[in-house]
Design a protein around this motif. Sequence first.
Motif, PDB file in Angstrom:
ATOM      1  N   LEU A 190     -10.648   4.501  -2.703  1.00  0.00           N
ATOM      2  CA  LEU A 190      -9.786   3.481  -2.108  1.00  0.00           C
ATOM      3  C   LEU A 190      -9.985   2.116  -2.765  1.00  0.00           C
ATOM      4  O   LEU A 190      -9.259   1.172  -2.455  1.00  0.00           O
ATOM      5  CB  LEU A 190     -10.037   3.386  -0.599  1.00  0.00           C
ATOM      6  CG  LEU A 190      -9.642   4.629   0.206  1.00  0.00           C
ATOM      7  CD1 LEU A 190      -9.905   4.410   1.690  1.00  0.00           C
ATOM      8  CD2 LEU A 190      -8.185   5.001  -0.032  1.00  0.00           C
ATOM      9  N   TRP A 233      -6.313   7.708  10.644  1.00  0.00           N
ATOM     10  CA  TRP A 233      -5.904   6.597   9.789  1.00  0.00           C
ATOM     11  C   TRP A 233      -6.672   6.617   8.472  1.00  0.00           C
ATOM     12  O   TRP A 233      -6.092   6.455   7.404  1.00  0.00           O
ATOM     13  CB  TRP A 233      -6.101   5.256  10.517  1.00  0.00           C
ATOM     14  CG  TRP A 233      -5.068   4.995  11.561  1.00  0.00           C
ATOM     15  CD1 TRP A 233      -4.328   5.920  12.234  1.00  0.00           C
ATOM     16  CD2 TRP A 233      -4.660   3.720  12.051  1.00  0.00           C
ATOM     17  NE1 TRP A 233      -3.487   5.303  13.127  1.00  0.00           N
ATOM     18  CE2 TRP A 233      -3.668   3.950  13.044  1.00  0.00           C
ATOM     19  CE3 TRP A 233      -5.032   2.415  11.778  1.00  0.00           C
ATOM     20  CZ2 TRP A 233      -3.045   2.923  13.738  1.00  0.00           C
ATOM     21  CZ3 TRP A 233      -4.414   1.372  12.472  1.00  0.00           C
ATOM     22  CH2 TRP A 233      -3.425   1.631  13.439  1.00  0.00           C
ATOM     23  N   ALA A 234      -7.986   6.794   8.569  1.00  0.00           N
ATOM     24  CA  ALA A 234      -8.787   6.857   7.344  1.00  0.00           C
ATOM     25  C   ALA A 234      -8.391   8.067   6.513  1.00  0.00           C
ATOM     26  O   ALA A 234      -8.337   8.005   5.276  1.00  0.00           O
ATOM     27  CB  ALA A 234     -10.277   6.911   7.684  1.00  0.00           C
ATOM     28  N   ASP A 278      -5.220   7.386   4.610  1.00  0.00           N
ATOM     29  CA  ASP A 278      -5.549   6.468   3.517  1.00  0.00           C
ATOM     30  C   ASP A 278      -6.137   7.217   2.322  1.00  0.00           C
ATOM     31  O   ASP A 278      -5.684   7.066   1.185  1.00  0.00           O
ATOM     32  CB  ASP A 278      -6.556   5.419   4.000  1.00  0.00           C
ATOM     33  CG  ASP A 278      -5.944   4.026   4.067  1.00  0.00           C
ATOM     34  OD1 ASP A 278      -4.737   3.895   3.823  1.00  0.00           O
ATOM     35  OD2 ASP A 278      -6.686   3.066   4.375  1.00  0.00           O
ATOM     36  N   ARG A 283      -3.158   7.221  -0.230  1.00  0.00           N
ATOM     37  CA  ARG A 283      -3.411   6.071  -1.105  1.00  0.00           C
ATOM     38  C   ARG A 283      -4.493   6.366  -2.132  1.00  0.00           C
ATOM     39  O   ARG A 283      -4.447   5.874  -3.268  1.00  0.00           O
ATOM     40  CB  ARG A 283      -3.784   4.840  -0.265  1.00  0.00           C
ATOM     41  CG  ARG A 283      -3.803   3.537  -1.081  1.00  0.00           C
ATOM     42  CD  ARG A 283      -3.669   2.324  -0.173  1.00  0.00           C
ATOM     43  NE  ARG A 283      -4.750   2.230   0.789  1.00  0.00           N
ATOM     44  CZ  ARG A 283      -5.912   1.596   0.563  1.00  0.00           C
ATOM     45  NH1 ARG A 283      -6.128   1.028  -0.614  1.00  0.00           N
ATOM     46  NH2 ARG A 283      -6.826   1.531   1.497  1.00  0.00           N
TER      47      ARG A 283
END
Length: 343
Positions: free
Chosen positions: A75, A106-107, A110, A114
């Motif tokens: 990340l 959520w993590a 990500d 992402r």
Amino acid sequence: MSTVKRNAAAAVPIEGGRFMVIGGASLVGAATTAELLARGAAEVRLLDNFSFGSGEAIAHLRDDDRVKVVEADILKLHQLLQTMTGLDGVVHLAAFMTLSMDRDPWAGIDVNVRGVQNVLESCRVNAIRKLVFASSNAVYGYGPGVRGDLVEQTPFHSQGAPPAAILYGASKIMGEQLCRDAHRKNGQDYVILRYSTVYGERQHYRAANALYIVETHDAVQRGARPQVIGDGLETKHFVYVGDLARANCMALASDATDVAVNTSGPDPVTTLELVTMISEISGRPDLTPELVEPDPTKVRLTAGGAFRIDHAEAKNAIGWAPEVRMREGLRRLLAWRDAARAG
């Protein structure tokens, strides 16, 4: 994505090559690194942030001076840009799986979306010749629609599945499409491998389906009857970690690009067959499985009926087929667990 595209320039020979395994301190990462080294790689960098455990999975690799352990986070793009210089190929394994996605969605989104975007951007900047992306048979989903032969064109099904499982499968679909987009826009060569449930030496407790193996072995070791959720007829399709390590290397070395293929074991098994095999291999065939009702508080991955994950396209694309049958793979895993406990 079922038609195999060929590009001679996409082939990255392993011997003498330099590679990075992202999510390297893992079950598949350790096996893939060992396979790369056995095939003559000049350097293998293992990138991991160690958020899911220690470096025990790669302890046996640290004495090889071709192995470089890199502690970094996908990340953080600047870390990837700095650590991915001078490489020929990358195997991207890092991801939240269903159980960790359930704890922190959520993590998980990500990392699984992402994070892939950051890896692809770093591949572009550093002119990485080829990326192998670890996807999952979760892209076909769960529930009543998942039955029969699952092939690369099978659509996503989500009816009745827990949110974490749907999020995980959807995140892998997005990761695949980011790879396609990078190929279309930047010419990034890649192969996507859709893993079925992985098992093998250095097995952990983080995979929902693989828990059947380790928890059954734990129960048998205690002299307790192993438990089977439901009627025991639910289908699972596993793949041995050594077979996946070969698939990762063969994907790098092949001239295939812009393709996604299934990498599954030789045959599916029912949960009852699986648990029975573990009891037999452990020397306790007398411990017959106990059928229990599902725990509604726990994430459970189910399919609508008998299914088989077809891996014929992997043979066509990268020349790969699984070699290790379930009983033999279980024997290796349980022997490793017994030796680790004794040691």
